[in-house]
Design a protein around this motif. Structure first.
Motif, PDB file in Angstrom:
ATOM      1  N   ALA A 119       0.832  -1.207   0.000  1.00  0.00           N
ATOM      2  CA  ALA A 119       0.000   0.000   0.000  1.00  0.00           C
ATOM      3  C   ALA A 119       0.866   1.257   0.000  1.00  0.00           C
ATOM      4  O   ALA A 119       0.561   2.238  -0.691  1.00  0.00           O
ATOM      5  CB  ALA A 119      -0.934  -0.020   1.207  1.00  0.00           C
ATOM      6  N   ASP A 124      -1.391  -2.654  -5.793  1.00  0.00           N
ATOM      7  CA  ASP A 124      -2.753  -3.135  -5.569  1.00  0.00           C
ATOM      8  C   ASP A 124      -2.810  -4.044  -4.346  1.00  0.00           C
ATOM      9  O   ASP A 124      -2.056  -5.011  -4.229  1.00  0.00           O
ATOM     10  CB  ASP A 124      -3.223  -3.896  -6.806  1.00  0.00           C
ATOM     11  CG  ASP A 124      -4.649  -4.419  -6.648  1.00  0.00           C
ATOM     12  OD1 ASP A 124      -5.415  -3.815  -5.871  1.00  0.00           O
ATOM     13  OD2 ASP A 124      -4.983  -5.431  -7.298  1.00  0.00           O
ATOM     14  N   THR A 125      -3.723  -3.742  -3.430  1.00  0.00           N
ATOM     15  CA  THR A 125      -3.908  -4.575  -2.235  1.00  0.00           C
ATOM     16  C   THR A 125      -5.358  -5.028  -2.099  1.00  0.00           C
ATOM     17  O   THR A 125      -5.786  -5.460  -1.029  1.00  0.00           O
ATOM     18  CB  THR A 125      -3.502  -3.800  -0.962  1.00  0.00           C
ATOM     19  OG1 THR A 125      -4.328  -2.636  -0.830  1.00  0.00           O
ATOM     20  CG2 THR A 125      -2.041  -3.397  -1.001  1.00  0.00           C
ATOM     21  N   SER A 126      -6.111  -4.946  -3.192  1.00  0.00           N
ATOM     22  CA  SER A 126      -7.540  -5.259  -3.117  1.00  0.00           C
ATOM     23  C   SER A 126      -7.789  -6.731  -2.786  1.00  0.00           C
ATOM     24  O   SER A 126      -8.874  -7.083  -2.309  1.00  0.00           O
ATOM     25  CB  SER A 126      -8.225  -4.913  -4.445  1.00  0.00           C
ATOM     26  OG  SER A 126      -7.639  -5.635  -5.524  1.00  0.00           O
ATOM     27  N   PHE A 127      -6.815  -7.575  -3.060  1.00  0.00           N
ATOM     28  CA  PHE A 127      -6.998  -8.996  -2.772  1.00  0.00           C
ATOM     29  C   PHE A 127      -7.083  -9.263  -1.274  1.00  0.00           C
ATOM     30  O   PHE A 127      -7.671 -10.253  -0.850  1.00  0.00           O
ATOM     31  CB  PHE A 127      -5.834  -9.786  -3.377  1.00  0.00           C
ATOM     32  CG  PHE A 127      -5.918 -11.263  -3.137  1.00  0.00           C
ATOM     33  CD1 PHE A 127      -6.817 -12.047  -3.853  1.00  0.00           C
ATOM     34  CD2 PHE A 127      -5.128 -11.864  -2.187  1.00  0.00           C
ATOM     35  CE1 PHE A 127      -6.896 -13.410  -3.633  1.00  0.00           C
ATOM     36  CE2 PHE A 127      -5.206 -13.240  -1.956  1.00  0.00           C
ATOM     37  CZ  PHE A 127      -6.091 -14.006  -2.683  1.00  0.00           C
ATOM     38  N   TYR A 128      -6.502  -8.376  -0.486  1.00  0.00           N
ATOM     39  CA  TYR A 128      -6.449  -8.580   0.965  1.00  0.00           C
ATOM     40  C   TYR A 128      -7.524  -7.713   1.625  1.00  0.00           C
ATOM     41  O   TYR A 128      -7.392  -6.488   1.716  1.00  0.00           O
ATOM     42  CB  TYR A 128      -5.064  -8.201   1.505  1.00  0.00           C
ATOM     43  CG  TYR A 128      -3.959  -8.992   0.837  1.00  0.00           C
ATOM     44  CD1 TYR A 128      -3.630 -10.272   1.274  1.00  0.00           C
ATOM     45  CD2 TYR A 128      -3.251  -8.459  -0.248  1.00  0.00           C
ATOM     46  CE1 TYR A 128      -2.628 -11.005   0.662  1.00  0.00           C
ATOM     47  CE2 TYR A 128      -2.246  -9.180  -0.868  1.00  0.00           C
ATOM     48  CZ  TYR A 128      -1.940 -10.446  -0.398  1.00  0.00           C
ATOM     49  OH  TYR A 128      -0.952 -11.181  -1.012  1.00  0.00           O
ATOM     50  N   ARG A 129      -8.578  -8.362   2.088  1.00  0.00           N
ATOM     51  CA  ARG A 129      -9.707  -7.657   2.678  1.00  0.00           C
ATOM     52  C   ARG A 129      -9.481  -7.502   4.189  1.00  0.00           C
ATOM     53  O   ARG A 129      -9.464  -8.495   4.917  1.00  0.00           O
ATOM     54  CB  ARG A 129     -11.010  -8.413   2.416  1.00  0.00           C
ATOM     55  CG  ARG A 129     -11.404  -8.457   0.955  1.00  0.00           C
ATOM     56  CD  ARG A 129     -12.616  -9.343   0.752  1.00  0.00           C
ATOM     57  NE  ARG A 129     -13.023  -9.353  -0.642  1.00  0.00           N
ATOM     58  CZ  ARG A 129     -14.003  -8.599  -1.139  1.00  0.00           C
ATOM     59  NH1 ARG A 129     -14.677  -7.787  -0.341  1.00  0.00           N
ATOM     60  NH2 ARG A 129     -14.318  -8.660  -2.418  1.00  0.00           N
ATOM     61  N   TRP A 130      -9.353  -6.252   4.626  1.00  0.00           N
ATOM     62  CA  TRP A 130      -9.099  -6.006   6.043  1.00  0.00           C
ATOM     63  C   TRP A 130     -10.267  -6.443   6.913  1.00  0.00           C
ATOM     64  O   TRP A 130     -10.082  -6.876   8.050  1.00  0.00           O
ATOM     65  CB  TRP A 130      -8.804  -4.517   6.265  1.00  0.00           C
ATOM     66  CG  TRP A 130      -7.504  -4.082   5.650  1.00  0.00           C
ATOM     67  CD1 TRP A 130      -7.339  -3.442   4.459  1.00  0.00           C
ATOM     68  CD2 TRP A 130      -6.192  -4.288   6.176  1.00  0.00           C
ATOM     69  NE1 TRP A 130      -6.017  -3.212   4.208  1.00  0.00           N
ATOM     70  CE2 TRP A 130      -5.284  -3.716   5.248  1.00  0.00           C
ATOM     71  CE3 TRP A 130      -5.690  -4.877   7.327  1.00  0.00           C
ATOM     72  CZ2 TRP A 130      -3.905  -3.730   5.448  1.00  0.00           C
ATOM     73  CZ3 TRP A 130      -4.318  -4.895   7.535  1.00  0.00           C
ATOM     74  CH2 TRP A 130      -3.449  -4.328   6.607  1.00  0.00           C
TER      75      TRP A 130
END
Length: 370
Positions: A119, A124-130
Motif C-alpha cells: 500500500a 494493488d492490495t484489493s486482494f487482501y480484505r481487512w
C-alpha cells in the motif's frame, strides 16, 4: 505431529508406537508437495507436461493431512484420561491451539506487514480484505463466511482443522465406539467416503476436491478427519492380524489405478487410497516405513507445519525479488527458493513454533490446575 517422548510427557498420554513415526515423515513429504503445487505455474516452462500434471495435483496433500490428523488425534487423545471431563476438554483444546495458533499469527502478521508495504508503494492490495482479518485471527476464515481464500491462503485448512478439534471431544463421546464390531466400523468408514463423494457431487464437482474451498473445505476436512478417527480404531483391531498390511497396500494400489484408468471422480477414490496408505505405513516395519522414520525425512515431518504455513508468503516475496514478468522460474531459482523455505521452516520451528507452544501450555496448564 509430536515425537514419542513429547507425546508421552503429557500425563496419561500413550507414546506413539514406533511404526507410527513413519507418519511424521509422510507428513513432511506431503508438505513439500503443497510447496511445489504453489510454485507450479512458474515451473510450467521448465518441467515436462507429466511433471507439471503431477505438481498440479498437490492440493490433494491436504486431504492426506486431514485423514492423518484424525488418525493421530484419536491415537493420542481418545482414551487419554487427561482429556476427560470439562477440564480435560479444555486441556485438549489448549494443546491444539498452542500447537497451531502462534505460528499462524506470526505468518499472518507477516502478511499484514507485506500488505502495508504494498500500500505504501502504491501497489494493488484489493486482494487482501481487512474486514476479514478478524476471522483469520480467530481461525474461522474457512467456515463459510468469506467469498474466497485470502491473506495466508494455505491457512484455510488450519481453520477447518480447528473446527474438527473443537468437535473432537464430542465425537469421542458421541457413541460407544469401542463396542462396535469391526464390520460396523468398516461400514462407517465406507459411509464417510460415500458422504464425501455425495457432498462434492451435490456441490457440482466430485471430480475436483479443491473445488470452491471457501464453500466445501470445512465439510471436506470434517469428513476426512472422521475417516482418520475410524481408521485409527480399525488399526487397533488389525495391528496384530497377519496380512492386513499387505491388503492395505493392495487396496491403495487398486484404488489409485482404478481411479486413474477409469477416470473416476477424485472424491470417490483419492481419500480411500490415502486411508489405505496411512494404514499400511502404520502397520508395517519394512523399507517404506523405515525410510519415512529415518532422520532426514522424520525431521522434515517435524518442521512440516512451519513449511506449510510459511512457504506461501515466502514465495510471494521471492517472486517480487527474483521472478520477472514472464513468471518463469528455472531450476536454479527453484533450488534457491526451496533452500529458503527449508531454512525458514527450521528457524520458525525452533524459534517460534516450539517456544510459543511451550509458553502457552505452561500458562494454560497452570490455570487449569489452579
Amino acid at each position: 505431529m509430536d515425537r514419542t517422548q513429547q507425546t508421552a510427557a503429557l500425563p496419561g498420554a500413550r507414546a506413539l508406537a514406533p511404526q507410527l513415526d513413519a507418519l511424521t515423515g509422510l507428513r513432511g513429504l506431503a508438505a513439500w508437495y503443497v510447496v511445489l503445487f504453489h510454485t507450479r505455474v512458474t515451473l510450467k516452462a521448465t518441467v515436462g507436461p507429466m511433471a507439471y500434471a503431477f505438481l498440479s495435483h498437490g492440493y490433494l496433500a491436504v486431504d492426506l493431512f486431514f485423514i492423518l490428523s484424525g488418525f493421530v488425534l484419536w491415537h493420542s487423545g481418545a482414551d487419554n484420561p487427561a482429556y476427560r471431563g470439562a477440564r480435560g476438554m479444555a486441556r485438549f483444546w489448549l494443546r491444539r491451539i498452542a500447537r497451531i495458533w502462534p505460528l499462524h499469527m506470526v505468518l499472518l502478521g507477516g502478511f499484514v506487514a507485506l500488505v502495508g508495504l504494498l500500500a505504501a508503494t502504491g501497489r494493488d492490495t484489493s486482494f487482501y480484505r481487512w474486514g476479514e482479518l478478524p476471522l483469520h485471527v480467530l481461525l474461522m476464515q474457512n467456515w463459510g463466511m468469506t467469498i474466497g481464500l485470502m491473506w495466508n491462503e494455505p491457512a484455510w485448512s488450519i481453520s477447518c482443522e480447528w473446527a474438527a478439534y473443537l468437535l473432537f471431544p464430542f465425537t469421542v463421546m458421541a457413541a460407544p465406539w469401542r463396542d462396535w464390531s469391526t464390520g460396523a466400523l468398516v461400514a462407517l468408514g465406507c459411509a464417510l467416503l460415500a458422504a464425501l463423494w455425495a457432498y462434492f457431487a451435490l456441490h457440482g464437482s466430485a471430480d475436483y476436491l479443491g473445488y470452491e474451498i471457501q464453500r466445501t473445505g470445512l465439510m471436506r476436512c470434517l469428513l476426512e478427519f472422521w475417516m482418520g478417527n475410524v481408521l485409527r480404531m480399525l488399526w487397533a483391531r488389525w495391528r496384530d492380524v497377519p496380512d492386513i498390511c499387505t491388503g492395505a497396500w493392495a487396496a491403495m494400489i487398486a484404488l489409485l489405478e482404478g481411479g486413474v484408468v477409469l477416470q473416476l471422480p477424485e472424491a470417490s477414490y483419492v481419500p480411500g487410497a490415502f486411508a489405505a496408505l496411512i494404514l499400511a505405513l502404520s502397520l508395517e516395519d519394512r523399507t517404506p516405513a523405515r525410510l519415512l522414520r529415518s532422520g532426514p525425512l522424520h525431521w522434515l515431518g517435524e518442521i512440516s507445519y512451519s513449511t506449510y504455513l510459511s512457504h506461501f508468503l515466502l514465495f510471494i516475496v521471492f517472486k517480487m525479488l527474483f521472478v520477472g514478468s514472464d513468471l518463469t522460474v528455472g531450476l536454479g531459482k527453484l533450488a534457491l527458493f526451496l533452500m529458503i523455505v527449508l531454512a525458514a521452516s527450521a528457524a520458525l520451528y525452533r524459534l517460534v513454533e516450539k517456544p510459543a507452544q511451550h509458553w502457552l501450555l505452561r500458562r494454560g496448564e497452570a490455570r487449569l490446575t489452579a
